[in-house]
Write an enzyme that holds these catalytic residues in place. Structure first.
Site, PDB file in Angstrom:
ATOM      1  N   ARG A   6       7.734   3.546 -11.237  1.00 13.22           N
ATOM      2  CA  ARG A   6       7.949   3.241 -11.868  1.00 13.22           C
ATOM      3  C   ARG A   6       8.099   2.843 -13.728  1.00 13.22           C
ATOM      4  NH1 ARG A   6      11.937  -1.960 -10.699  1.00 13.22           N
ATOM      5  NH2 ARG A   6      10.323  -3.023 -11.850  1.00 13.22           N
ATOM      6  N   CYS A   7       6.462   3.035 -13.608  1.00 15.09           N
ATOM      7  CA  CYS A   7       5.235   2.526 -14.464  1.00 15.09           C
ATOM      8  C   CYS A   7       4.433   4.074 -14.757  1.00 15.09           C
ATOM      9  CB  CYS A   7       4.258   1.660 -13.791  1.00 15.09           C
ATOM     10  SG  CYS A   7       3.052   1.667 -15.485  1.00 15.09           S
ATOM     11  N   SER A   8       4.427   4.518 -16.837  1.00 12.25           N
ATOM     12  CA  SER A   8       4.393   5.858 -16.620  1.00 12.25           C
ATOM     13  C   SER A   8       2.833   6.016 -16.651  1.00 12.25           C
ATOM     14  CB  SER A   8       4.987   6.530 -17.961  1.00 12.25           C
ATOM     15  OG  SER A   8       4.458   5.467 -18.976  1.00 12.25           O
TER      16      SER A   8
END
Length: 110
Positions: A6-8
């Site tokens: 979920r972390c760019s």
């Protein structure tokens, strides 16, 4: 690579690793939480304190940990109990590790 999909920044690091052609393993640390020994080893390889591996922008940090003076061991336990607190992405290779923020830090380990 310790990864949070979920972390760019973590997704970007994954793309760089895939493009590198090097073999690597992805550990989704929110599902497969590192053990205390694994976290201690990562911290040692990063040559930082446990507190420096903590994501201070997370709401759980602000609500439960901000301003607290915990020992390295207490921070390790806090990260195991709340793995969202672990900074990401982390790349580990042999005796080296790097937090890939900014993403270019990946090249320090490749």
């Amino acid at each position: 690579m310790y990864h949070n999909s979920r972390c760019s920044k973590s997704r970007c690091a994954l793309t760089v690793l895939e493009d590198s052609g090097k073999e690597f393993e992805v550990v989704n640390y929110l599902e497969t939480v590192p053990t205390a020994d694994e976290l201690r080893a990562i911290i040692a390889k990063l040559e930082i304190s446990a507190h420096e591996l903590v994501r201070k922008s997370e709401s759980i940090y602000k609500e439960q940990f901000k301003g607290r003076d915990l020992s390295d061991e207490e921070w390790v336990l806090a990260m195991i109990e709340n793995p969202i607190l672990i900074e990401r992405p982390i790349l580990v290779s042999d005796d080296l590790a790097v937090i890939a923020r900014p993403t270019e830090k990946i090249y320090d380990i490749l």
